[in-house]
Design an enzyme around this catalytic site. Structure first.
Site, PDB file in Angstrom:
ATOM      1  N   GLY A  27      45.491  33.797  41.307  1.00 48.83           N
ATOM      2  CA  GLY A  27      45.047  35.870  40.545  1.00 48.83           C
ATOM      3  C   GLY A  27      45.287  36.500  41.821  1.00 48.83           C
ATOM      4  N   GLY A  33      43.526  40.295  45.357  1.00 54.10           N
ATOM      5  CA  GLY A  33      44.526  38.626  45.383  1.00 54.10           C
ATOM      6  C   GLY A  33      46.086  39.243  45.454  1.00 54.10           C
ATOM      7  N   ASP A  79      47.063  28.663  34.038  1.00 54.04           N
ATOM      8  CA  ASP A  79      45.347  29.613  33.204  1.00 54.04           C
ATOM      9  C   ASP A  79      44.438  29.044  33.510  1.00 54.04           C
ATOM     10  OD1 ASP A  79      43.921  30.726  31.883  1.00 54.04           O
ATOM     11  OD2 ASP A  79      45.822  30.886  29.898  1.00 54.04           O
ATOM     12  N   LEU A  80      43.270  30.036  34.005  1.00 55.53           N
ATOM     13  CA  LEU A  80      41.786  29.182  33.926  1.00 55.53           C
ATOM     14  C   LEU A  80      40.883  29.508  32.984  1.00 55.53           C
ATOM     15  CD1 LEU A  80      41.596  31.176  37.580  1.00 55.53           C
ATOM     16  CD2 LEU A  80      41.853  28.795  37.369  1.00 55.53           C
ATOM     17  N   SER A 156      31.057  38.093  45.475  1.00 59.19           N
ATOM     18  CA  SER A 156      30.630  39.140  45.173  1.00 59.19           C
ATOM     19  C   SER A 156      29.144  39.314  45.580  1.00 59.19           C
ATOM     20  CB  SER A 156      30.843  39.639  43.556  1.00 59.19           C
ATOM     21  OG  SER A 156      30.444  40.883  43.219  1.00 59.19           O
ATOM     22  N   TYR A 177      24.081  35.254  25.584  1.00 54.64           N
ATOM     23  CA  TYR A 177      24.912  35.932  26.918  1.00 54.64           C
ATOM     24  C   TYR A 177      25.221  36.992  27.280  1.00 54.64           C
ATOM     25  CZ  TYR A 177      29.627  37.096  28.512  1.00 54.64           C
ATOM     26  OH  TYR A 177      30.578  37.809  29.202  1.00 54.64           O
TER      27      TYR A 177
HETATM   28  N1  LIG Z   1      36.906  44.846  42.512  1.00 53.62           N
HETATM   29  C1  LIG Z   1      36.080  44.453  42.530  1.00 53.62           C
HETATM   30  O1  LIG Z   1      35.544  45.597  43.259  1.00 53.62           O
HETATM   31  C2  LIG Z   1      35.721  43.140  43.537  1.00 53.62           C
HETATM   32  C3  LIG Z   1      33.611  43.349  43.875  1.00 53.62           C
HETATM   33  C4  LIG Z   1      33.178  41.968  44.370  1.00 53.62           C
HETATM   34  C5  LIG Z   1      34.086  40.801  44.121  1.00 53.62           C
HETATM   35  N2  LIG Z   1      35.424  41.203  43.131  1.00 53.62           N
HETATM   36  C6  LIG Z   1      36.491  39.927  43.456  1.00 53.62           C
HETATM   37  O2  LIG Z   1      37.702  39.951  44.096  1.00 53.62           O
HETATM   38  C7  LIG Z   1      38.494  38.775  43.080  1.00 53.62           C
HETATM   39  C8  LIG Z   1      39.900  39.986  42.962  1.00 53.62           C
HETATM   40  O3  LIG Z   1      39.431  40.822  41.615  1.00 53.62           O
HETATM   41  P1  LIG Z   1      40.385  42.030  41.907  1.00 53.62           P
HETATM   42  O4  LIG Z   1      39.616  42.913  42.174  1.00 53.62           O
HETATM   43  O5  LIG Z   1      41.256  42.280  42.333  1.00 53.62           O
HETATM   44  O6  LIG Z   1      40.432  42.508  40.417  1.00 53.62           O
HETATM   45  P2  LIG Z   1      41.930  41.923  39.193  1.00 53.62           P
HETATM   46  O7  LIG Z   1      42.511  43.195  40.137  1.00 53.62           O
HETATM   47  O8  LIG Z   1      41.180  42.645  38.064  1.00 53.62           O
HETATM   48  O9  LIG Z   1      42.875  40.758  39.617  1.00 53.62           O
HETATM   49  C9  LIG Z   1      42.128  39.947  38.925  1.00 53.62           C
HETATM   50  C10 LIG Z   1      43.400  38.736  38.664  1.00 53.62           C
HETATM   51  O10 LIG Z   1      41.973  37.905  38.662  1.00 53.62           O
HETATM   52  C11 LIG Z   1      43.359  37.405  37.590  1.00 53.62           C
HETATM   53  N3  LIG Z   1      43.016  36.655  36.819  1.00 53.62           N
HETATM   54  C12 LIG Z   1      41.936  37.020  35.960  1.00 53.62           C
HETATM   55  N4  LIG Z   1      41.521  36.063  34.394  1.00 53.62           N
HETATM   56  C13 LIG Z   1      42.755  34.544  35.105  1.00 53.62           C
HETATM   57  C14 LIG Z   1      42.387  33.276  34.185  1.00 53.62           C
HETATM   58  N5  LIG Z   1      42.209  33.008  32.973  1.00 53.62           N
HETATM   59  N6  LIG Z   1      43.615  32.571  34.304  1.00 53.62           N
HETATM   60  C15 LIG Z   1      44.662  33.175  35.902  1.00 53.62           C
HETATM   61  N7  LIG Z   1      44.563  34.614  36.177  1.00 53.62           N
HETATM   62  C16 LIG Z   1      43.802  34.702  35.631  1.00 53.62           C
HETATM   63  C17 LIG Z   1      44.575  38.518  36.983  1.00 53.62           C
HETATM   64  O11 LIG Z   1      45.305  38.050  36.059  1.00 53.62           O
HETATM   65  P3  LIG Z   1      45.413  38.979  35.102  1.00 53.62           P
HETATM   66  O12 LIG Z   1      46.248  40.035  35.661  1.00 53.62           O
HETATM   67  O13 LIG Z   1      46.941  37.869  33.864  1.00 53.62           O
HETATM   68  O14 LIG Z   1      44.622  39.442  34.081  1.00 53.62           O
HETATM   69  C18 LIG Z   1      44.756  39.195  38.721  1.00 53.62           C
HETATM   70  O15 LIG Z   1      45.618  38.669  38.765  1.00 53.62           O
HETATM   71  C19 LIG Z   1      37.579  38.615  41.786  1.00 53.62           C
HETATM   72  O16 LIG Z   1      37.095  37.332  41.856  1.00 53.62           O
HETATM   73  C20 LIG Z   1      36.262  39.138  41.730  1.00 53.62           C
HETATM   74  O17 LIG Z   1      35.524  38.948  40.663  1.00 53.62           O
HETATM   75  C21 LIG Z   1      36.062  42.125  43.308  1.00 53.62           C
END
Ligand SMILES: NC(=O)c1ccc[n+]([C@@H]2O[C@H](COP(=O)([O-])OP(=O)(O)OC[C@H]3O[C@@H](n4cnc5c(N)ncnc54)[C@H](OP(=O)(O)O)[C@@H]3O)[C@@H](O)[C@H]2O)c1
Length: 313
Positions: A27, A33, A79-80, A156, A177
């Site tokens: 990601g 990421g 693709d997860l 998280s 769900y």
């Molecule tokens: N942002 C927050 O406030 C927050 C808080 C707590 C924890 N987190 C954790 O931090 C991590 C990163 O989050 P972020 O904030 O950077 O979110 P983000 O901007 O939405 O990025 C998420 C990444 O995961 C990828 N992804 C989602 N589904 C996927 C799949 N099926 N296969 C491969 N890649 C996939 C997305 O790819 P696409 O671009 O293709 O969708 C994107 O690259 C996550 O695990 C999230 O739970 C975030």
């Protein structure tokens, strides 16, 4: 808002030289990421962006190469939501590389409407836990052959949301769900997996350091599925409540790169912004649940993946 005021135990400038290291970041096409990929590449790391969208990610690869001058930035599709894609990713990675020093299990999805993965598993549980577990098992022999090496599982603070049990048997049942609770459960699984894997690696005397983190409340695309949030609401949420993706990346960059991890033997821990250790709460802190989740995931993978022989540990 509180993240702004958290004690800063790590900064981008403290990332050590990573020349000779090889890292996979799931990601990394956007958000936290992507920042990790950029900053690790800047320090000389060979970085593999493990993402599903080829077009979007190839642009990011070129951006990182241009900004850092590091040409060892690679893309392998993952693709997860498809366990078959995880198998192919691991095969492709092993055909191109012989070592792996850092596996950053970062990709995630939050509070999405009910959907099943290609393998019939609820999509948040499938993406955030099952596929990352499977990926880790496929890559564990390479990580063990590259010690000292590290795994970071991005969890998280949502694991704190109150629920009594994982209820894994009904996790993919649409009638049961709840998008918020399912997100919380999937992020609890990241911590439980970290704890059980650490226990097994410790028993073996293996020098793979596994830790989990909460990156903070971060401005990113993750909030796209929060219902009722309009564009103004989303703008205000990101501006007023969230830290930047650069700050959000710090805690996992610490666990992925800081010499502290090996020097202070940081293993099986949960870290919050900015690189501060914290005890997990609720189900994530229970004693029996790590093994319960491990056994459930093993059985699920044996059912869903032809030829899966079980965890190599
Ligand atoms: N942002 C927050 O406030 C927050 C808080 C707590 C924890 N987190 C954790 O931090 C991590 C990163 O989050 P972020 O904030 O950077 O979110 P983000 O901007 O939405 O990025 C998420 C990444 O995961 C990828 N992804 C989602 N589904 C996927 C799949 N099926 N296969 C491969 N890649 C996939 C997305 O790819 P696409 O671009 O293709 O969708 C994107 O690259 C996550 O695990 C999230 O739970 C975030």
């Amino acid at each position: 808002m509180l993240d702004y005021f958290a004690k800063r135990n790590f900064s981008i400038e403290q990332i050590p030289d990573l020349s000779g290291k090889i890292a996979i970041i799931t990601g990394s096409s956007t958000g936290i990421g992507k920042v990790c990929a950029l900053e690790m590449a800047r320090k000389g790391c060979t970085v593999i962006l493990a993402c599903r969208n080829q077009e979007k990610t190839k642009t990011v690869v070129e951006e990182i190469k241009a900004e850092t001058g590091n040409q060892n930035v690679d893309f392998i599709q993952l693709d997860l939501l498809k366990l078959d894609s995880v198998t192919k990713f691991a095969q492709e990675f092993k055909s191109r590389y012989t070592h792996l020093h850092i596996l950053l299990n970062n990709a995630g999805v939050m509070m999405s409407p009910f959907a099943l993965s290609e393998d019939g598993i609820e999509s948040q549980f499938a993406t955030n836990h099952v596929a990352h577990y499977y990926l880790t098992m496929l890559l564990l022999p390479v990580l063990e052959g590259s010690t000292p090496s590290r795994i970071v599982n991005v969890s998280s603070m949502a694991h704190n949301i109150h629920f009594k049990k994982l209820n894994l048997e009904t996790i993919s049942d649409p009638k049961k769900y709840n998008r918020t609770i399912h997100y919380a459960k999937s992020k609890t699984c990241n911590i439980l997996f970290t704890r059980e894997l650490t226990k097994r690696l410790e028993a073996k005397g293996s020098n793979v350091f596994v830790n989990a983190n909460h990156p903070g409340i971060v401005a990113s695309d993750l909030s796209r599925h929060i219902v009722g949030i309009n564009s103004l609401g989303s703008y205000l949420y990101n501006k007023l409540l969230c830290i930047s993706a650069e700050d959000g990346a710090l805690t996992q960059l610490y666990l992925a790169t800081s010499p502290d991890v090996e020097n202070e033997k940081i293993k099986g821990k949960y870290y919050v912004p900015f690189a501060n250790v914290q005890l997990p709460k609720g189900v994530a802190s229970q004693d029996d649940t790590p093994l319960e989740l491990w056994n459930f995931t093993e059985n699920l993978l044996k059912e869903k993946v032809n030829g899966y022989e079980g965890a190599p540990i």
